[in-house]
Design a protein around this motif. Structure first.
Motif, PDB file in Angstrom:
ATOM      1  N   TYR A 104     132.682 -48.349  77.044  1.00 52.67           N
ATOM      2  CA  TYR A 104     131.984 -48.229  75.766  1.00 52.67           C
ATOM      3  C   TYR A 104     132.598 -49.187  74.739  1.00 52.67           C
ATOM      4  O   TYR A 104     133.774 -49.571  74.853  1.00 52.67           O
ATOM      5  CB  TYR A 104     132.110 -46.794  75.236  1.00 52.67           C
ATOM      6  N   PRO A 105     131.842 -49.560  73.714  1.00 52.80           N
ATOM      7  CA  PRO A 105     132.417 -50.328  72.610  1.00 52.80           C
ATOM      8  C   PRO A 105     133.119 -49.389  71.629  1.00 52.80           C
ATOM      9  O   PRO A 105     132.815 -48.187  71.594  1.00 52.80           O
ATOM     10  CB  PRO A 105     131.183 -50.970  71.965  1.00 52.80           C
ATOM     11  N   ASN A 106     134.049 -49.910  70.883  1.00 49.85           N
ATOM     12  CA  ASN A 106     134.694 -49.147  69.815  1.00 49.85           C
ATOM     13  C   ASN A 106     133.849 -49.325  68.561  1.00 49.85           C
ATOM     14  O   ASN A 106     133.775 -50.421  68.003  1.00 49.85           O
ATOM     15  CB  ASN A 106     136.118 -49.662  69.585  1.00 49.85           C
ATOM     16  N   TRP A 107     133.195 -48.250  68.125  1.00 47.68           N
ATOM     17  CA  TRP A 107     132.380 -48.305  66.914  1.00 47.68           C
ATOM     18  C   TRP A 107     133.033 -47.428  65.849  1.00 47.68           C
ATOM     19  O   TRP A 107     133.126 -46.208  66.006  1.00 47.68           O
ATOM     20  CB  TRP A 107     130.960 -47.800  67.196  1.00 47.68           C
ATOM     21  N   TRP A 108     133.513 -48.081  64.799  1.00 47.24           N
ATOM     22  CA  TRP A 108     134.144 -47.360  63.701  1.00 47.24           C
ATOM     23  C   TRP A 108     135.253 -46.428  64.208  1.00 47.24           C
ATOM     24  O   TRP A 108     135.325 -45.262  63.847  1.00 47.24           O
ATOM     25  CB  TRP A 108     133.118 -46.571  62.884  1.00 47.24           C
ATOM     26  N   ALA A 109     136.105 -46.964  65.088  1.00 47.17           N
ATOM     27  CA  ALA A 109     137.261 -46.231  65.624  1.00 47.17           C
ATOM     28  C   ALA A 109     136.850 -44.967  66.380  1.00 47.17           C
ATOM     29  O   ALA A 109     137.614 -44.003  66.466  1.00 47.17           O
ATOM     30  CB  ALA A 109     138.248 -45.884  64.513  1.00 47.17           C
ATOM     31  N   ASP A 110     135.657 -44.966  66.964  1.00 47.42           N
ATOM     32  CA  ASP A 110     135.167 -43.780  67.668  1.00 47.42           C
ATOM     33  C   ASP A 110     134.274 -44.212  68.822  1.00 47.42           C
ATOM     34  O   ASP A 110     133.914 -45.386  68.959  1.00 47.42           O
ATOM     35  CB  ASP A 110     134.391 -42.881  66.711  1.00 47.42           C
ATOM     36  N   PHE A 159     141.550 -49.861  80.261  1.00 53.10           N
ATOM     37  CA  PHE A 159     141.461 -51.311  80.066  1.00 53.10           C
ATOM     38  C   PHE A 159     140.692 -51.585  78.784  1.00 53.10           C
ATOM     39  O   PHE A 159     139.590 -51.077  78.584  1.00 53.10           O
ATOM     40  CB  PHE A 159     140.742 -51.981  81.236  1.00 53.10           C
ATOM     41  N   THR A 160     141.278 -52.376  77.899  1.00 50.17           N
ATOM     42  CA  THR A 160     140.609 -52.735  76.656  1.00 50.17           C
ATOM     43  C   THR A 160     140.678 -54.232  76.459  1.00 50.17           C
ATOM     44  O   THR A 160     141.695 -54.865  76.765  1.00 50.17           O
ATOM     45  CB  THR A 160     141.239 -51.984  75.456  1.00 50.17           C
ATOM     46  N   VAL A 161     139.593 -54.811  75.973  1.00 50.66           N
ATOM     47  CA  VAL A 161     139.519 -56.260  75.826  1.00 50.66           C
ATOM     48  C   VAL A 161     138.739 -56.601  74.556  1.00 50.66           C
ATOM     49  O   VAL A 161     137.786 -55.912  74.189  1.00 50.66           O
ATOM     50  CB  VAL A 161     138.842 -56.899  77.068  1.00 50.66           C
ATOM     51  N   SER A 162     139.172 -57.661  73.881  1.00 52.54           N
ATOM     52  CA  SER A 162     138.464 -58.133  72.693  1.00 52.54           C
ATOM     53  C   SER A 162     137.088 -58.654  73.080  1.00 52.54           C
ATOM     54  O   SER A 162     136.921 -59.281  74.130  1.00 52.54           O
ATOM     55  CB  SER A 162     139.263 -59.252  72.012  1.00 52.54           C
ATOM     56  N   GLU A 163     136.121 -58.409  72.228  1.00 53.51           N
ATOM     57  CA  GLU A 163     134.766 -58.875  72.528  1.00 53.51           C
ATOM     58  C   GLU A 163     134.695 -60.400  72.632  1.00 53.51           C
ATOM     59  O   GLU A 163     133.796 -60.937  73.276  1.00 53.51           O
ATOM     60  CB  GLU A 163     133.778 -58.374  71.477  1.00 53.51           C
ATOM     61  N   GLN A 164     135.657 -61.101  72.019  1.00 51.56           N
ATOM     62  CA  GLN A 164     135.652 -62.559  72.069  1.00 51.56           C
ATOM     63  C   GLN A 164     136.132 -63.117  73.415  1.00 51.56           C
ATOM     64  O   GLN A 164     135.909 -64.293  73.716  1.00 51.56           O
ATOM     65  CB  GLN A 164     136.534 -63.148  70.956  1.00 51.56           C
ATOM     66  N   PHE A 208     141.449 -49.022  71.587  1.00 53.94           N
ATOM     67  CA  PHE A 208     140.863 -47.714  71.903  1.00 53.94           C
ATOM     68  C   PHE A 208     140.793 -46.768  70.701  1.00 53.94           C
ATOM     69  O   PHE A 208     140.080 -45.767  70.748  1.00 53.94           O
ATOM     70  CB  PHE A 208     141.668 -47.021  73.011  1.00 53.94           C
ATOM     71  N   SER A 209     141.541 -47.069  69.631  1.00 51.24           N
ATOM     72  CA  SER A 209     141.671 -46.106  68.526  1.00 51.24           C
ATOM     73  C   SER A 209     142.043 -44.741  69.108  1.00 51.24           C
ATOM     74  O   SER A 209     142.959 -44.644  69.903  1.00 51.24           O
ATOM     75  CB  SER A 209     140.391 -46.052  67.691  1.00 51.24           C
ATOM     76  N   ARG A 210     141.268 -43.701  68.780  1.00 46.85           N
ATOM     77  CA  ARG A 210     141.584 -42.360  69.282  1.00 46.85           C
ATOM     78  C   ARG A 210     140.611 -41.910  70.368  1.00 46.85           C
ATOM     79  O   ARG A 210     140.554 -40.736  70.728  1.00 46.85           O
ATOM     80  CB  ARG A 210     141.563 -41.359  68.111  1.00 46.85           C
ATOM     81  N   THR A 211     139.848 -42.834  70.922  1.00 46.81           N
ATOM     82  CA  THR A 211     138.759 -42.445  71.819  1.00 46.81           C
ATOM     83  C   THR A 211     139.236 -41.793  73.116  1.00 46.81           C
ATOM     84  O   THR A 211     138.547 -40.924  73.658  1.00 46.81           O
ATOM     85  CB  THR A 211     137.873 -43.662  72.158  1.00 46.81           C
ATOM     86  N   ASN A 244     137.102 -50.329  77.534  1.00 49.07           N
ATOM     87  CA  ASN A 244     136.321 -50.560  76.323  1.00 49.07           C
ATOM     88  C   ASN A 244     136.421 -52.000  75.841  1.00 49.07           C
ATOM     89  O   ASN A 244     137.267 -52.780  76.275  1.00 49.07           O
ATOM     90  CB  ASN A 244     136.710 -49.550  75.232  1.00 49.07           C
ATOM     91  N   VAL A 245     135.484 -52.334  74.961  1.00 42.75           N
ATOM     92  CA  VAL A 245     135.438 -53.637  74.304  1.00 42.75           C
ATOM     93  C   VAL A 245     135.566 -53.381  72.814  1.00 42.75           C
ATOM     94  O   VAL A 245     134.933 -52.460  72.279  1.00 42.75           O
ATOM     95  CB  VAL A 245     134.113 -54.364  74.633  1.00 42.75           C
ATOM     96  N   HIS A 246     136.388 -54.172  72.148  1.00 42.70           N
ATOM     97  CA  HIS A 246     136.672 -53.908  70.737  1.00 42.70           C
ATOM     98  C   HIS A 246     136.674 -55.202  69.931  1.00 42.70           C
ATOM     99  O   HIS A 246     136.613 -56.307  70.482  1.00 42.70           O
ATOM    100  CB  HIS A 246     138.039 -53.217  70.604  1.00 42.70           C
ATOM    101  N   ASN A 247     136.778 -55.055  68.626  1.00 44.61           N
ATOM    102  CA  ASN A 247     136.874 -56.201  67.720  1.00 44.61           C
ATOM    103  C   ASN A 247     138.146 -56.109  66.899  1.00 44.61           C
ATOM    104  O   ASN A 247     138.171 -56.450  65.720  1.00 44.61           O
ATOM    105  CB  ASN A 247     135.644 -56.275  66.812  1.00 44.61           C
TER     106      ASN A 247
END
Length: 238
Positions: free
Chosen positions: A158-164, A215-220, A194-197, A187-190
């Protein structure tokens, strides 16, 4: 002559049993979910909108579920800010990572689809996500897992949307009880990772085994993440 016939019959029966055991052994390996030669079923693309794996149940069956706005953005989805380019092809960022995971572990892909048509513009999308959170919305799901009990391991992306989590992912966990199963997040983030997800998923699925080393990776940098995904899975033992 009768004795010869009995010996011949016994030999034929033994050969038949041997063939039967060989076939069972091959079926068991296919059921692990690691056979990348079989084409997985992707929910939302078949006539009933449900995941229906072609490989038989058995062993450590793997489901790779993911939510990407890119596959929930209507006819203009290819213009979605949630897309990236991998090997010259436009693909939703979460789908791109899901494909990388499947390349390493096999399993079945499952796209979380909703009745919501999400905006393709990045700014409008994140504003819409904020409104969904304010309303504690539960978007209606239009894709469904046909037989969730057959899976032992659930990768969830999932994407990280507003830390959730996106609210569609809340709908997903509302629909399925993964008690006794292993959940592995990606997840994919900017910038927020993961924040608190991960803690949120643990709260939503308290009787599942949660792998916190997700696993978390920048959207770029999604397009170049295949090596990192492989290393991460290797560290997890997959």
């Amino acid at each position: 002559m009768k004795a010869f016939s009995k010996r011949t019959l016994a030999a034929l029966l033994a050969a038949a049993v041997a063939v039967s055991f060989t076939a069972c052994g091959n079926s068991g390996r296919a059921g692990t979910g690691s056979d990348s030669t079989s084409e997985p079923s992707v929910s939302g693309q078949d006539t009933e909108g449900s995941a229906s794996p072609e490989t038989p149940t058995g062993g450590n069956r793997i489901l790779i579920a993911y939510f990407t706005a890119a596959e929930n953005s209507g006819v203009d989805a290819v213009a979605s800010a949630s897309y990236t380019t991998v090997d010259g092809q436009a693909v939703g960022r979460l789908r791109a990572v899901a494909d990388m995971i499947q390349d390493n572990v096999g399993g079945d892909l499952f796209s979380i689809r909703t009745s919501v048509v999400y905006p393709t513009d990045g700014g409008e999308l994140i504003d819409y996500a904020a409104r969904e959170q304010d309303e504690n919305a539960r978007p209606e799901l239009t894709s469904h897992i046909e037989n969730p009990d057959q899976y032992d391991t659930i990768f969830i992306g999932y994407p990280n949307w507003w830390a959730d989590l996106p609210m569609a992912v809340y709908s997903f966990f509302d629909e399925y009880d993964f008690s006794g199963k292993t959940i592995i997040p990606f997840n994919v983030h900017n910038g927020s990772r993961f924040s608190r997800t991960i803690q949120t998923i643990k709260e939503l699925e308290p009787n599942a085994t949660m792998v916190e080393d997700g696993f978390t990776v920048s959207e770029q940098t999604v397009d170049g993440a295949a090596g990192d995904v492989a290393d991460w899975l290797d560290e997890l033992g997959y």
